[in-house]
Design a protein around this motif. Structure first.
Motif, PDB file in Angstrom:
ATOM      1  N   VAL A   1       0.834  -1.207   0.000  1.00 14.37           N
ATOM      2  CA  VAL A   1       0.000   0.000   0.000  1.00 14.37           C
ATOM      3  C   VAL A   1       0.869   1.256   0.000  1.00 14.37           C
ATOM      4  CG1 VAL A   1      -1.667   1.340   1.328  1.00 14.37           C
ATOM      5  CG2 VAL A   1      -1.977  -1.131   1.095  1.00 14.37           C
ATOM      6  N   LEU A   2       1.883   1.281   0.843  1.00 14.74           N
ATOM      7  CA  LEU A   2       2.763   2.452   0.911  1.00 14.74           C
ATOM      8  C   LEU A   2       3.513   2.649  -0.407  1.00 14.74           C
ATOM      9  CD1 LEU A   2       4.220   2.081   4.524  1.00 14.74           C
ATOM     10  CD2 LEU A   2       2.404   3.622   3.738  1.00 14.74           C
ATOM     11  N   ASN A   3       3.998   1.551  -0.984  1.00 15.72           N
ATOM     12  CA  ASN A   3       4.682   1.658  -2.275  1.00 15.72           C
ATOM     13  C   ASN A   3       3.751   2.196  -3.350  1.00 15.72           C
ATOM     14  OD1 ASN A   3       6.972   0.572  -1.093  1.00 15.72           O
ATOM     15  ND2 ASN A   3       6.520  -1.525  -1.753  1.00 15.72           N
ATOM     16  N   SER A   4       2.526   1.704  -3.371  1.00 20.34           N
ATOM     17  CA  SER A   4       1.562   2.161  -4.373  1.00 20.34           C
ATOM     18  C   SER A   4       1.201   3.627  -4.168  1.00 20.34           C
ATOM     19  CB  SER A   4       0.297   1.299  -4.331  1.00 20.34           C
ATOM     20  OG  SER A   4       0.554  -0.010  -4.776  1.00 20.34           O
ATOM     21  N   LEU A   5       1.005   4.031  -2.925  1.00 23.76           N
ATOM     22  CA  LEU A   5       0.661   5.423  -2.660  1.00 23.76           C
ATOM     23  C   LEU A   5       1.779   6.364  -3.098  1.00 23.76           C
ATOM     24  CD1 LEU A   5      -1.062   5.190   0.851  1.00 23.76           C
ATOM     25  CD2 LEU A   5      -2.146   5.598  -1.366  1.00 23.76           C
ATOM     26  N   PHE A   6       3.020   5.964  -2.863  1.00 27.25           N
ATOM     27  CA  PHE A   6       4.147   6.795  -3.267  1.00 27.25           C
ATOM     28  C   PHE A   6       4.209   6.907  -4.792  1.00 27.25           C
ATOM     29  CE2 PHE A   6       8.631   7.186  -4.513  1.00 27.25           C
ATOM     30  CZ  PHE A   6       8.953   8.388  -3.890  1.00 27.25           C
TER      31      PHE A   6
END
Length: 302
Positions: free
Chosen positions: A96-101
């Motif tokens: 999720v964090l990778n996608s948001l970035f």
């Protein structure tokens, strides 16, 4: 002298409408008949069921245990175990964090480049303008499978493989060409007199664009932001080819780890897919009032 008699003029009698013509009801133009109305509503109902059933099956399956994943019955043994496994036993939060970035950078950079490109092509005439627009259009004609190998070699030469910025660059190649064309059509609907008024007040071209035109282009910007967001949020091919290691995957690549040639955890896959769909639905709720006006801008001439 004998008086001349002029023949009396007889007007032809108007033919009275027959009983069949008078009694026949004439339907107004454009009004559907009963059969056409039934056929239309039946088609819409079938299309709605086809559109709703897959996400509904996804939601129902996410609450089933693994043993009932392929059961056609509704939920018998309701469970939240799939969601608990996805959130606590996998690297889902890292994805999720990778996608948001990646998606955040893609959206911000994509909106800025698309808006400036569309404004420049809409307002200025410069050498190479038409080839530039044709180039943006041609880039949309190639399927993703054809571009993976060239992009892979290009990212490898720049040492951007398995790097978030590499994905951002590849997603921009998808989002910017279409969005630039769309923004050009929207800027064409904004009167040029606004630009002239800004220059009279002493603004340079970028100041006119930023202070006067951008606030008027909110619907177009909303559509561009939504398209850029969806491009990065739901893309699978590039994310799977350019990123390795579970801690570096985005959501699209991470979902493939649940069902592959070695495992088939359909419960976890459906639970993760439901969670992934929530941010997209929220973003759509914020921009949906701008979507119609943004997408149809430039379709008509004033």
């Amino acid at each position: 002298m004998p008086s001349k008699t002029t023949p009396s003029k007889t007007t032809p009698s108007k033919a009275l409408p027959s009983k069949t013509t008078a009694s026949k009801k004439v339907r107004p133009r454009g009004e559907r008949g009963p059969l056409a109305s039934v056929a239309l509503h039946t088609t819409l109902l079938i299309a709605s069921l086809v559109a709703v059933l897959p996400p509904l099956w996804l939601l129902v399956t996410s609450f089933k245990p693994q043993s009932e994943a392929f059961s056609t019955a509704l939920v018998k043994d309701f469970t939240l175990g799939n969601y608990d496994h996805v959130l606590n036993d996998t690297k889902f939060l890292d994805w999720v964090l990778n996608s948001l970035f990646v998606v955040g950078l893609t959206t911000v950079i994509g909106v800025f480049i698309s808006a400036t490109t569309g404004y420049a092509v809409s307002r200025f005439r410069f050498p190479g303008m038409r080839p530039l627009m044709w180039l943006l259009l041609i880039t949309q004609m190639f399927p993703v499978a054809v571009l993976i190998v060239p992009l892979y070699n290009l990212l490898a030469s720049m040492e951007l493989l398995n790097q978030p910025m590499g994905l951002v660059l590849t997603y921009l190649t998808i989002a910017v060409p279409f969005s630039a064309w769309m923004m050009k059509g929207y800027f064409d609907t904004i009167p040029v007199e606004i630009d002239e008024a800004g220059r009279v007040d002493g603004l340079n071209p970028f100041g006119t664009f930023w202070r006067l035109i951008m606030p008027l282009a909110k619907p177009g910007l909303a559509v561009t932001a939504f398209y850029s967001f969806i491009t990065g949020w739901a893309e699978v091919a590039y994310a799977s080819a350019f990123m390795t290691g579970e801690e570096n995957l985005t959501l699209a690549g991470g979902l493939q780890t649940f069902v592959n040639q070695y495992t088939s955890d359909w419960g976890s896959l459906t639970a993760a897919a439901v969670i992934v769909a929530v941010p997209a639905a929220v973003i759509f709720g914020f921009v949906q009032r701008h979507l119609v006006s943004g997408l149809t801008a430039g379709a008509t001439k004033s």
